[in-house]
Design a protein around this motif. Structure first.
Motif, mmCIF file in Angstrom:
data_model
loop_
_atom_site.group_PDB
_atom_site.id
_atom_site.type_symbol
_atom_site.label_atom_id
_atom_site.label_comp_id
_atom_site.label_asym_id
_atom_site.label_seq_id
_atom_site.Cartn_x
_atom_site.Cartn_y
_atom_site.Cartn_z
ATOM 1 N N ASN A 370 39.080 -14.732 -37.583
ATOM 2 C CA ASN A 370 40.020 -14.492 -36.480
ATOM 3 C C ASN A 370 40.240 -15.750 -35.655
ATOM 4 N N LYS A 371 39.211 -16.557 -35.549
ATOM 5 C CA LYS A 371 39.331 -17.786 -34.764
ATOM 6 C C LYS A 371 40.121 -18.834 -35.544
ATOM 7 N N PRO A 374 44.125 -16.361 -37.099
ATOM 8 C CA PRO A 374 44.279 -14.998 -36.572
ATOM 9 C C PRO A 374 45.229 -14.139 -37.392
ATOM 10 N N LEU A 381 42.658 -7.190 -41.644
ATOM 11 C CA LEU A 381 42.257 -6.020 -40.846
ATOM 12 C C LEU A 381 43.074 -4.796 -41.246
ATOM 13 N N LEU A 432 34.502 -1.803 -42.506
ATOM 14 C CA LEU A 432 34.275 -2.317 -41.159
ATOM 15 C C LEU A 432 33.448 -3.589 -41.197
ATOM 16 N N ILE A 435 35.750 -6.378 -41.421
ATOM 17 C CA ILE A 435 36.424 -6.596 -40.138
ATOM 18 C C ILE A 435 35.449 -7.241 -39.154
ATOM 19 N N LYS A 436 34.230 -6.737 -39.169
ATOM 20 C CA LYS A 436 33.198 -7.279 -38.276
ATOM 21 C C LYS A 436 32.999 -8.772 -38.564
ATOM 22 N N TYR A 439 36.058 -10.678 -37.162
ATOM 23 C CA TYR A 439 36.367 -10.636 -35.736
ATOM 24 C C TYR A 439 35.164 -10.892 -34.842
ATOM 25 N N PHE A 440 33.969 -10.444 -35.268
ATOM 26 C CA PHE A 440 32.837 -10.491 -34.337
ATOM 27 C C PHE A 440 31.946 -11.697 -34.574
ATOM 28 N N ASP A 441 31.907 -12.194 -35.807
ATOM 29 C CA ASP A 441 30.953 -13.256 -36.107
ATOM 30 C C ASP A 441 31.558 -14.634 -35.863
#
Lengths: 487, 518
Positions: A370-371, A374, A381, A432, A435-436, A439-441
């Protein structure tokens, strides 16, 4: 019988495909290095023209039967063909970029894919066991070769070997089932077989055992081709080992053909045995749903994860199929079309990042996407959410229709519906995870997409199709419904 | 006016369209995106107010109805409309969403555009849930909310955000997938209709109602959440960013309660009546046990999260005690219980938003949620302290605040149904006062014990808007709840009629209605 040239009109798409594939094979051999993109362009053109030829004679009306019923031209076949051509075209766009980024070139990628598509076109139009087998083998041989095409790649060669050996075994089993069926009924024509099965069963009860044998072998052959548990062993290895472009093709297009084959064999050829194959499919469904979803939880390689997810989606396809009515068939048709397009997009994202020395197929590679990018992360996603079956994405509507078809069967299969629902939740977890990661890592590496403009546009259109169809899926549902209206 | 004919579609569509625009503007033009997002949420708020003004409060009918074919093959319609139960919730959503966007204005520094887009999408989807009259449309909105909330918790959340976000997602997904099977069953049973209104009329056997009731229960009990399926909530609330906690507590939990009102109560009245005692018991456990759990928390957000579960216990208590009252042929008291539950939903929407907002104010300054990290905050932040203490009072249900109205109505009804239940519910007021007041004492009162507290600044204008607006709502509806109760009254009466008419057999229902008739 073929009396005049005009009688060939309904098989014009297949004839066109054959001629084009042959011509492209010759062209590839003599094409100078600088003009390699011609192969890509001409292959796309071929797909386009064939699709046009299919559209030209498209009709929901009563099927046309050619050559004594060897070949059936009907809406089911045509819809499957159109989406097979579409998915192939999408895979071609991704594949060209994929090989360019790895500084490889396989002209035969296009040629073999076209031959495989030809095989599938024959398969989904088959009205006779011989045509079924003919189409199936043409498809299978072309896909084995596709996997083995990169012969310097040891893993790809290994997976091609597995694919070939197990695929050949499956074909053998299928063929044995067909021979038993011929032994019982004395016919190869699918409609005639269905008629004869009733007559034989009424005349001689002892023949029912033989019928059950024939059916079992045919269902096993089908399950092999689909990759349903317990006949799924080849699938994860092939997905992981084969070059991603080939996997994208194998994962998406042949699923449509397999659905066509299943509908021809089971619903046309052996509809009288429906209660029997319903039970068999129920077992395959439950195994595929459980093993596919549970094994996918433990995967770190995205291609392998998608392989197990494919197995679970096959479970859902069978869940719809065992309905045995138009409702179930149209749900399955919808599901497979949606699945093929969504999977193509998933591999498209992987291929936009892959390059020489980096497959970009580990989930860890997607960390922090995502970074870095995006837009690509957002596309992925949507793809993952659609595969997981989150509304309003189209994957949800596909699952909904399949579950509706299963609920319609009443109490007998209620347990299967509940298991399918639980499996859908388990499935959501591994999607997920992707996605995780995105987006989250935080990202370890800085890999930007290499994808060229055309790939980006096609990918965006591909994902948008999956999303827009999710919000406005009535047209596709109408088509799938109409296909089975006149049957 | 032209907008009036598509008021609800605008309420749903505007935020989602704006979200796409904000995403398209991208991180580089995030400032513009933020402005656009806030402007959109304010327009939505105005439109929601317009709906409030135009709404005919004397009628129980669905209003602002729009119906368009969506998937004709399966009889799925884009069918929206609001009654007196949904309308206040839509207004709540519009208010809270605008406040959340303001709350995050300077706080969110990374991926700003995505943050604002997520909340806008969420706003549109939540309004959609409250408007949907087609079950499949409802389900789509209900489920689609998960993805933006998942992202909000996971991207902008605290240290254990990944765990919390996945737990949140899977819990809710597991619950709702069984509801989906229930919806499909009802679709087939009703001969191919997804209209909720048709299902309310549909006769169902005892067995069918049993399975449907528990399928709905799984979906909505997880969402609201009820004991014992509440464990996702403390994690999600604690790890979510302030805005996420506010939306979760203020609106998402209400969707669970709303689901009970729309599906469980009218569609499976007999099963709900038979099993009301289980739900009442679970509600009481939530009210008392979770209240005790809240007492021992050392993390402020966790404390408020548990207090939310306890307060939601009042909602479910109100909804299901109504059955007992209806069976005792006291429809007026049943209506009181239902209305109390609904009032509690609205009040908790404002109060919990304020509590999480207040914690956010402190967290932005100190970056700690531990109660022990504070002490004597009132000395340094008098205005903020005043607001926080006021909201704390509302949280324990002090008369004059909105928190009092709903709890009072529910307890009043409960005592009439069974004094012991009323008594047990009333202990929650004591527990609520205990944990809230103790929290306030430890954080705000007394001398300054931590050095970083000494450097705190009082509220900035942005926080003034947030706290002030919520305080006005809490006070207004505490002193003058009549506008809300008036709007709800006809819909609640219709609901009482629905839950008291048995679906088992025609003659049975005739007997029952004879009994209930005055």
């Amino acid at each position: 019988m073929i009396q005049t040239w005009a009688d060939l009109w309904p098989i014009l798409p297949e004839i066109g495909m054959l001629l084009a594939a042959l011509a492209l094979m010759m062209l590839d051999a003599f094409l100078p290095t600088s003009k390699r993109d011609w192969m890509f362009a001409l292959s796309l053109l071929t797909l386009l023209i064939v699709a046009f030829l299919v559209c030209l004679d498209f009709s929901y009306a009563v099927p046309q039967r050619l050559m004594d019923g060897l070949f059936v031209r009907d809406a089911l076949g045509d819809v499957l063909k159109l989406f097979m051509l579409l998915a192939t075209a999408i895979v071609f766009v991704y594949g060209r970029h994929f090989f360019a980024a790895r500084r490889q070139y396989f002209g035969n990628f296009y040629v073999l894919s076209l031959f495989a598509v030809l095989g599938m076109m024959v398969l989904v139009s088959a009205g006779n066991l011989v045509t079924v087998y003919l189409g199936l083998e043409l498809m299978a041989l072309a896909t084995y070769t596709l996997v083995a095409l990169d012969r310097d790649n040891g893993i790809a060669t290994e997976s091609a070997m597995k694919y070939f050996v197990l695929g050949a075994l499956a074909s053998g089993i299928l063929l044995y089932g067909m021979s038993l069926l011929f032994g019982v009924t004395g016919s190869l024509d699918l409609r005639e077989i269905n008629q004869k099965l009733i007559e034989v069963a009424q005349a001689d009860q002892s023949q029912i055992v033989l019928m059950a044998f024939a059916l079992t072998f045919i269902v096993i052959g089908l399950a092999f081709k689909f990759g349903a548990v317990p006949f799924h062993m080849w699938l994860p290895d092939v997905y992981e080992g084969a070059p991603t472009a080939m996997v994208a093709f194998i994962a998406s297009v042949p699923k449509l053909a397999a659905v066509g084959m299943a509908l021809r064999l089971l619903s046309e050829g052996m509809y009288v045995l429906q209660p029997r194959w319903q039970e068999m499919l129920a077992l395959l469904t439950i195994g595929s749903l459980l093993i596919g979803n549970l094994a996918a939880l433990a995967q770190y390689n995205l291609k392998r994860l998608l392989a197990y997810s494919t197995i679970s989606h096959v479970g859902f396809i069978f869940l719809g199929l065992l309905n045995g009515q138009a409702q179930g068939y149209s749900a399955v048709l919808f599901y497979s079309i949606v699945y093929a397009l969504t999977t193509a997009a998933a591999f498209g994202v992987i291929m936009s990042f892959a390059r020489e020395g980096l497959e970009f197929d580990r989930i860890d590679d997607f960390k922090g996407l995502n970074k870095r990018s995006p837009w690509m992360a957002f596309l992925m996603l949507l793809v993952m959410a659609s595969l997981a079956g989150i509304p309003p994405l189209v994957g949800f509507w596909a699952k909904l229709q399949v579950i509706m078809a299963a609920v319609a069967l009443g109490k007998t299969f209620a347990w299967l519906v509940v298991i399918a629902a639980i499996c859908a939740v388990i499935g959501a977890f591994y999607y997920l995870r992707v996605i995780k990661a995105m987006y989250f890592d935080a990202s370890d590496v800085d890999v930007q997409p290499l994808a060229s403009v055309d790939v980006r546009w096609v990918l965006a259109a591909n994902v948008l199709l999956v999303t827009v169809v999710g919000i406005y899926w009535a047209p596709l549902a109408d088509v799938c419904n109409a296909v089975f209206m006149h049957r | 006016v032209v907008v009036d004919s598509q008021l609800l579609s605008l309420l749903i569509g505007l935020p989602i369209a704006a979200a796409i625009a904000v995403l398209a503007l991208g991180e580089k033009r995030a400032a513009l995106g933020k402005a656009l997002a806030l402007l959109t949420s304010l327009i939505v708020l105005l439109l929601a107010l317009r709906a409030w003004v135009l709404f005919d409060g004397s009628s129980a009918d669905m209003q602002f109805v729009e119906k368009a074919a969506w998937v004709p093959v399966f009889n799925i319609f884009y069918h929206v409309g609001v009654d007196g139960i949904a309308l206040p919730l839509i207004l709540l959503t519009a208010v809270i969403s605008a406040l959340v966007l303001i709350a995050g204005w300077e706080v969110i520094e990374q991926k700003v555009a995505q943050y604002y887009a997520s909340f806008l999408v969420l706003e549109g989807l939540m309004i959609g849930v409250f408007c949907a009259l087609d079950a499949m449309l409802f389900y789509v909105f209900f489920e689609a909310m998960l993805i933006p909330m998942f992202i909000i918790i996971g991207v902008w959340g605290g240290p254990r955000r990944v765990y919390a976000s996945i737990k949140f997602f899977l819990y809710t997904f597991l619950g709702s997938i069984f509801m989906l099977i229930g919806l499909i069953y009802l679709y087939q049973k009703s001969g191919g209709s997804f209209a909720i209104a048709d299902w309310v009329q549909l006769a169902l056997t005892k067995d069918e109602q049993f399975w449907l009731f528990w399928a709905f229960f799984l979906a909505f009990a997880v969402k609201i959440p009820m004991f014992p399926v509440h464990t996702w909530l403390p994690d999600a609330h604690v790890e979510a960013p302030t805005g996420g906690s506010i939306v979760l507590a203020a609106i998402m939990l209400k969707i669970g309660g709303y689901g009970f009102v729309r599906f469980s109560l009218p569609i499976t009245p007999d099963a709900a009546a038979s099993y009301a005692y289980i739900l009442i018991a679970l509600s009481l456990i939530a009210v008392i046990y979770i209240g005790l759990v809240a007492l021992v928390q050392s993390d402020m957000k966790k404390l408020v999260a548990y207090s939310s579960i306890s307060h939601m216990g009042f909602v479910t208590l109100g909804l299901f005690i109504a059955y007992q009252l209806a069976m005792d042929a006291r429809p007026d008291t049943a209506a009181l219980a239902l209305q109390g539950g609904l009032m509690q939903m609205l009040s908790h929407g404002f109060v919990s938003a304020a509590m999480f907002g207040a914690i956010g104010v402190l967290y932005d300054r100190v970056h700690s949620r531990e109660i022990a990290a504070y002490g004597g905050v009132l000395n340094k932040m008098p205005y903020f302290g005043a607001f926080a203490i006021f909201f704390g009072m509302a949280n324990c249900g002090l008369p004059g605040t909105s928190g009092f109205v709903g709890e009072f109505m529910v307890i009043l009804a409960a005592i009439q149904a069974n004094p012991w239940i009323g008594f047990a519910a009333a202990t929650a007021l004591i527990l609520g006062a205990a944990y809230t007041l103790w929290l306030i004492k430890r954080v705000f009162l007394g001398p300054v014990t931590n050095s970083h507290v000494r450097h705190l600044d009082d509220l900035n204008p942005r926080e003034w808007v947030l706290m002030g607006t919520l305080a006005i709502y809490v006070l207004f509806f505490g002193l003058y709840p009549k506008p809300l109760t008036d709007v709800m009254q006809p819909s609640v009466e219709r609901l009482v009629a629905q839950i008291t008419s048995s679906k088992l057999a025609a003659d049975a229902s005739a007997n029952l209605s004879q009994e209930i008739a005055p």
